[in-house]
Design an enzyme around this catalytic site. Structure first.
Site, PDB file in Angstrom:
ATOM      1  N   ALA A  61      38.983   5.585  36.045  1.00 11.23           N
ATOM      2  CA  ALA A  61      39.215   4.179  36.353  1.00 11.23           C
ATOM      3  C   ALA A  61      37.853   3.491  36.470  1.00 11.23           C
ATOM      4  O   ALA A  61      36.840   4.150  36.705  1.00 11.23           O
ATOM      5  CB  ALA A  61      39.969   4.075  37.667  1.00 11.23           C
ATOM      6  N   GLY A 100      41.033   9.072  36.042  1.00 15.58           N
ATOM      7  CA  GLY A 100      42.050   8.375  35.258  1.00 15.58           C
ATOM      8  C   GLY A 100      42.013   8.778  33.797  1.00 15.58           C
ATOM      9  O   GLY A 100      43.034   8.713  33.097  1.00 15.58           O
ATOM     10  N   GLU A 103      44.028  11.720  33.570  1.00 14.76           N
ATOM     11  CA  GLU A 103      45.418  11.312  33.814  1.00 14.76           C
ATOM     12  C   GLU A 103      46.035  10.695  32.545  1.00 14.76           C
ATOM     13  O   GLU A 103      47.209  10.909  32.254  1.00 14.76           O
ATOM     14  CB  GLU A 103      45.475  10.342  34.997  1.00 14.76           C
ATOM     15  CG  GLU A 103      45.177  11.073  36.311  1.00 14.76           C
ATOM     16  CD  GLU A 103      45.053  10.143  37.502  1.00 14.76           C
ATOM     17  OE1 GLU A 103      44.203   9.233  37.450  1.00 14.76           O
ATOM     18  OE2 GLU A 103      45.807  10.317  38.471  1.00 14.76           O
ATOM     19  N   GLU A 123      38.213  12.520  41.850  1.00 11.68           N
ATOM     20  CA  GLU A 123      38.503  11.416  42.772  1.00 11.68           C
ATOM     21  C   GLU A 123      38.079  11.691  44.209  1.00 11.68           C
ATOM     22  O   GLU A 123      37.595  10.796  44.902  1.00 11.68           O
ATOM     23  CB  GLU A 123      40.002  11.067  42.732  1.00 11.68           C
ATOM     24  CG  GLU A 123      40.421  10.233  41.528  1.00 11.68           C
ATOM     25  CD  GLU A 123      40.756  11.060  40.292  1.00 11.68           C
ATOM     26  OE1 GLU A 123      40.406  12.260  40.247  1.00 11.68           O
ATOM     27  OE2 GLU A 123      41.363  10.498  39.365  1.00 11.68           O
TER      28      GLU A 123
HETATM   29  N1  3HC Z   1      33.495   3.120  36.553  1.00  9.92           N
HETATM   30  C1  3HC Z   1      32.521   2.183  36.422  1.00  9.92           C
HETATM   31  N2  3HC Z   1      31.254   2.485  36.034  1.00  9.92           N
HETATM   32  C2  3HC Z   1      30.974   3.767  35.781  1.00  9.92           C
HETATM   33  C3  3HC Z   1      31.935   4.782  35.904  1.00  9.92           C
HETATM   34  C4  3HC Z   1      33.254   4.415  36.306  1.00  9.92           C
HETATM   35  N3  3HC Z   1      34.248   5.327  36.425  1.00  9.92           N
HETATM   36  N4  3HC Z   1      31.360   5.965  35.600  1.00  9.92           N
HETATM   37  C5  3HC Z   1      30.081   5.690  35.290  1.00  9.92           C
HETATM   38  N5  3HC Z   1      29.845   4.368  35.401  1.00  9.92           N
HETATM   39  C6  3HC Z   1      28.585   3.662  35.099  1.00  9.92           C
HETATM   40  C7  3HC Z   1      27.448   4.117  35.990  1.00  9.92           C
HETATM   41  O1  3HC Z   1      27.429   3.388  37.199  1.00  9.92           O
HETATM   42  C8  3HC Z   1      26.243   3.830  35.115  1.00  9.92           C
HETATM   43  O2  3HC Z   1      26.009   2.449  35.178  1.00  9.92           O
HETATM   44  P1  3HC Z   1      24.499   1.879  35.094  1.00  9.92           P
HETATM   45  O3  3HC Z   1      23.981   2.339  33.766  1.00  9.92           O
HETATM   46  O4  3HC Z   1      24.672   0.411  35.221  1.00  9.92           O
HETATM   47  O5  3HC Z   1      23.780   2.514  36.253  1.00  9.92           O
HETATM   48  C9  3HC Z   1      26.759   4.129  33.721  1.00  9.92           C
HETATM   49  O6  3HC Z   1      28.187   4.066  33.796  1.00  9.92           O
HETATM   50  C10 3HC Z   1      26.374   5.494  33.196  1.00  9.92           C
HETATM   51  O7  3HC Z   1      26.743   6.462  34.167  1.00  9.92           O
HETATM   52  P2  3HC Z   1      25.809   7.709  34.503  1.00  9.92           P
HETATM   53  O8  3HC Z   1      24.409   7.249  34.688  1.00  9.92           O
HETATM   54  O9  3HC Z   1      26.465   8.431  35.622  1.00  9.92           O
HETATM   55  O10 3HC Z   1      25.900   8.510  33.142  1.00  9.92           O
HETATM   56  P3  3HC Z   1      25.918  10.083  32.920  1.00  9.92           P
HETATM   57  O11 3HC Z   1      25.953  10.278  31.457  1.00  9.92           O
HETATM   58  O12 3HC Z   1      24.842  10.742  33.723  1.00  9.92           O
HETATM   59  O13 3HC Z   1      27.314  10.598  33.520  1.00  9.92           O
HETATM   60  C11 3HC Z   1      29.685  10.554  33.891  1.00  9.92           C
HETATM   61  C12 3HC Z   1      28.517  10.171  32.947  1.00  9.92           C
HETATM   62  C13 3HC Z   1      29.795  12.073  33.991  1.00  9.92           C
HETATM   63  C14 3HC Z   1      30.933   9.971  33.306  1.00  9.92           C
HETATM   64  C15 3HC Z   1      29.390   9.975  35.292  1.00  9.92           C
HETATM   65  O14 3HC Z   1      29.085   8.609  35.165  1.00  9.92           O
HETATM   66  C16 3HC Z   1      30.533  10.079  36.256  1.00  9.92           C
HETATM   67  O15 3HC Z   1      30.719  11.114  36.855  1.00  9.92           O
HETATM   68  N6  3HC Z   1      31.295   8.979  36.432  1.00  9.92           N
HETATM   69  C17 3HC Z   1      32.343   8.903  37.430  1.00  9.92           C
HETATM   70  C18 3HC Z   1      33.539   9.702  37.042  1.00  9.92           C
HETATM   71  C19 3HC Z   1      34.626   9.534  38.065  1.00  9.92           C
HETATM   72  O16 3HC Z   1      34.419   9.711  39.251  1.00  9.92           O
HETATM   73  N7  3HC Z   1      35.833   9.213  37.598  1.00  9.92           N
HETATM   74  C20 3HC Z   1      36.945   8.997  38.465  1.00  9.92           C
HETATM   75  C21 3HC Z   1      37.029   7.553  38.801  1.00  9.92           C
HETATM   76  S1  3HC Z   1      38.281   7.226  40.000  1.00  9.92           S
HETATM   77  C22 3HC Z   1      39.715   7.250  39.122  1.00  9.92           C
HETATM   78  O17 3HC Z   1      39.708   7.506  37.954  1.00  9.92           O
HETATM   79  C23 3HC Z   1      40.937   6.898  39.894  1.00  9.92           C
HETATM   80  C24 3HC Z   1      42.183   7.175  39.136  1.00  9.92           C
HETATM   81  O18 3HC Z   1      42.750   8.361  39.583  1.00  9.92           O
HETATM   82  C25 3HC Z   1      43.187   6.060  39.307  1.00  9.92           C
END
Ligand code: 3HC
Length: 689
Positions: A61, A100, A103, A123
């Protein structure tokens, strides 16, 4: 512009999302997917493929949308639509399918992963649970205990593991969409919605085991326990009710304090490695050397070895050099024994490390990190030698924890190439790297240090020169209050317990015993007394003089049974504390956990506000990153600055003023920045200097 494109490819309906950088499932993407699935249903195609452009499948998400009014369509609605689509849908996964993103894949009928891809439900690391069916569909696809492991720990699995567990139907080499199209054409596909499968059977033993894991390994965090509630609901209820229960828990957590703190930490870490206006090309760092083969030097060299960077360990004392090399060998042997690396990687790592004892052997290196004794004269002598021996342009870094990097740079003819690289012990494990930008450090050297941090897998924070930089400067206030509280009447075990319960990995006294009381003792002998409070360190000094140096001597603030690291309260120390209190004229009193925590944590906050105003830290969020990664501050509290903001700066200021009234202004005068933000409005965690 619609970030989701569609096309018909020889009987297969192809849906491609393109939302750089990581294909977060923003409202525009959800809307595009919803429309694309509608079009797939009407397309007459035999099946559909969902793939992503760029570096990864959906990474989850869009976290920036959390805490804002929801915008339709919701992710659960999109996934329900995928599941209900009359033709089979294949997820084509490359990079990572996270949160997500996974998912969405679980809403598909088939999951095809390229071999380098990963899949996970992280999450809980954001203080929430999967909110779009992850806790309901995953246990209907793979074994309950495997699903619990992924959901509770948040750790992603490899494509190979996903294939083993049944999460992936097919793993292929090459490009994800091409592989998915080949898979689509390889046989007859069918609809097989996970939501329509019967509830998984409950396994009380597995639930109890994972609850225990969450309680000990993820102490203080709410989300892992609530995630298990949601999986239990998957077993006890049918799909619609289970999904509703999951959504209810998700919505409750996403608006809660822990999730706010954890999301803040996620963005704070990323902001820390970005320096506005730093446009310089980083200098190349292909060969490194570490000066000083002690525990710290060997740990730093091991961090380079683990990152695949050739490194020379330098020491003029042959025994010390041999011991340092043996320490590094033990680190890679340990990784081999634990199965973290294989034989080939083990020998590759062995080949990356060499031992040297002459400055002339350092000519060819691009970076030298000095990790010798913490003494200005010794360091200056080393830097003068390095400046002569190492090729022009190479970076000379110091691992000093306190000393003035400008003064160290002044003995060289290349101050632009001098900076601090302050690692935390054990250096091959701890993630924090304080990069100290001295007054004349060039942009290219700073850019190189930031790039290096990424290669080493570290989280960098840039600090300016100042005694103890960010972390150790603030820590001195924390340790001081713990020392004073003990004299005033709280026992070391009460103080340690209060801070442990707050969420710190261990209390300050257990920590001091572990590090060795003699380290602080010898540092204080060289320190200007304005930097510390002798009343607070009297106990430590006496113990060292009695030969009680901490764990390593079997006794320090606590006693230790032979071979044990478990601290035991010691009546001899209790008596010594009472004696010191009497000598200091302190009337001892009962002190509650609230006061213990506030004295120690608000000392960090007040000092942090000074560090920020002086520009030693660039931002409040940088301070928080330092405390999360260097000192084990509970991540679910965001860090000391965020914690103070959440508590309310007015209340924090009032508490600090009450401590100033009770204990005097020398240490407790409120930081002017704190007073300003508390009165005018503002947040420490959002402040930049
Ligand atoms: N939402 C919004 N922005 C995100 C994001 C997300 N889910 N994931 C990454 N970004 C942004 C980062 O803030 C960063 O922004 P910036 O360049 O402005 O600083 C940019 O994307 C690049 O991210 P990284 O520097 O972390 O890039 P990497 O290549 O090192 O890593 C990644 C990529 C492994 C995808 C890492 O970003 C990550 O772990 N992201 C989060 C993943 C996550 O936690 N997903 C679950 C979200 S909650 C959810 O899905 C709820 C659902 O169940 C309803």
């Amino acid at each position: 512009m619609n970030p989701v494109a569609t096309r018909l490819d020889d009987g297969v309906f192809v849906i491609i999302a393109d939302n750089p950088p990581v294909n977060a499932l923003s409202q525009a993407v959800r809307d595009g997917l919803m429309r694309a699935i509608g079009a797939a249903a009407d397309s007459g195609a035999a099946c559909a493929v969902i793939a992503c452009a760029g570096r990864t499948f959906f990474s989850g998400a869009d976290i920036t949308e959390f805490g804002k009014p929801p915008k339709a369509p919701s992710l659960p609605e999109v996934i329900d639509a995928i599941e209900a689509c009359p033709i089979p849908v294949i997820a084509a996964i490359h990079g990572a399918a996270l949160g997500g993103g996974l998912e969405v894949a679980l809403g598909c009928d088939y999951r095809m992963m390229v071999s380098s891809a990963r899949a996970g439900l992280p999450e809980v690391t954001l203080g929430i649970i999967p909110g779009a069916g992850g806790t309901q569909r995953l246990p209907r696809l793979i074994a309950l205990s495997e699903a619990l492991e992924m959901i509770v720990t948040g750790k992603p699995v490899s494509a190979a593991r996903a294939l083993e567990t049944g999460l992936a139907d097919h793993v292929a080499e090459g490009e994800a969409l091409a592989a998915a199209l080949a898979f689509a054409r390889s046989g007859k596909l069918e609809k097989r919605p996970l939501g329509a499968r019967p509830s998984p059977a409950a396994d009380d033993k597995a639930f109890a085991a994972w609850r225990g894991h969450a309680e000990t390994r993820m102490r203080g965090q709410i989300a892992p326990q609530r995630a298990i509630d949601a999986v239990q609901a998957a077993c006890a209820l049918g799909t619609p009710d289970g999904l509703a229960k999951e959504r209810e828990i998700f919505l409750d957590l996403v608006t809660g304090a822990q999730s706010r703190a954890l999301r803040y930490a996620f963005f704070a870490e990323r902001a820390a490695s970005k320096i506005a206006g730093l446009a310089a090309e980083p200098l190349p760092l292909d060969r490194a050397a570490v000066i000083g083969a002690g525990t710290m030097g060997a740990g730093i060299a091991a961090a380079f070895m683990n990152a695949g960077i050739p490194v020379a360990l330098f020491d003029q004392n042959p025994e010390a050099l041999a011991a340092g090399l043996a320490r590094i060998a033990a680190i890679r042997d340990g990784d081999l024994a634990k199965g973290r690396i294989g034989e080939a990687e083990h020998s590759r790592r062995a080949g990356l490390v060499s031992g040297v004892s002459g400055y002339d052997e350092l000519k060819g290196v691009d970076l030298v990190i000095e990790a010798v004794f913490e003494d200005m004269d010794v360091k200056k002598a080393v830097f003068a030698e390095l400046d002569k021996a190492v090729k022009p342009g190479a970076i000379l870094a110091t691992n000093t924890s306190y000393l003035d990097v400008n003064e160290i740079a002044s003995v060289t003819g290349r101050p632009g190439s001098v900076l601090g690289l302050h690692f935390f012990s054990p250096a091959h494990i701890m993630r924090l790297l304080e990069i100290v930008q001295a007054d004349r450090t060039s942009d290219a050297a700073l850019a190189a240090a930031l790039t290096l941090a990424k290669r080493l897998g570290k989280t960098p924070v840039v600090a300016r020169v100042g005694h103890g930089f960010i972390g150790n400067r603030m820590l001195s206030g924390y340790g001081r209050e713990a020392g004073l509280l003990a004299i005033e009447g709280a026992s070391p075990q009460d103080i340690d317990a209060a801070l442990y319960d707050f969420g710190m990995p261990m209390g300050p006294f257990a920590m001091a015993d572990m590090a060795g009381l003699d380290i602080g003792y010898s540092m204080r002998r060289k320190l200007d007394p304005s930097h510390y409070e002798p009343r607070a360190t009297a106990l430590h000094d006496r113990l060292v003089e009695m030969g009680r140096k901490g764990q390593k001597t079997g006794a320090g603030i606590y006693a230790y049974a032979p071979g044990s690291r478990a601290p035991k309260p010691d009546p001899e120390v209790e008596a010594l504390i009472e004696q010191i209190a009497a000598e200091q004229g302190v009337k001892r009193r009962r002190i509650g956990a609230d006061e213990i925590v506030d004295r120690c944590i608000l000392a960090l906050v007040n000092e942090g506000a000074k560090v920020l105003a002086e520009g030693v830290a660039r931002s409040g969020s940088d301070i928080d990153v330092v405390y999360l990664h260097g000192y084990g501050f509970p991540r679910w509290r965001g860090g000391p600055m965020f914690h103070a903001d959440e508590r309310g700066l007015k209340e924090v200021l009032a508490r600090i003023e009450s401590f100033a009234a009770a204990h005097g202004p020398r240490w407790w005068a409120p930081a002017p920045l704190l007073t300003e933000l508390a009165t005018k409005g503002g947040r420490l965690s959002e402040y930049s200097s």
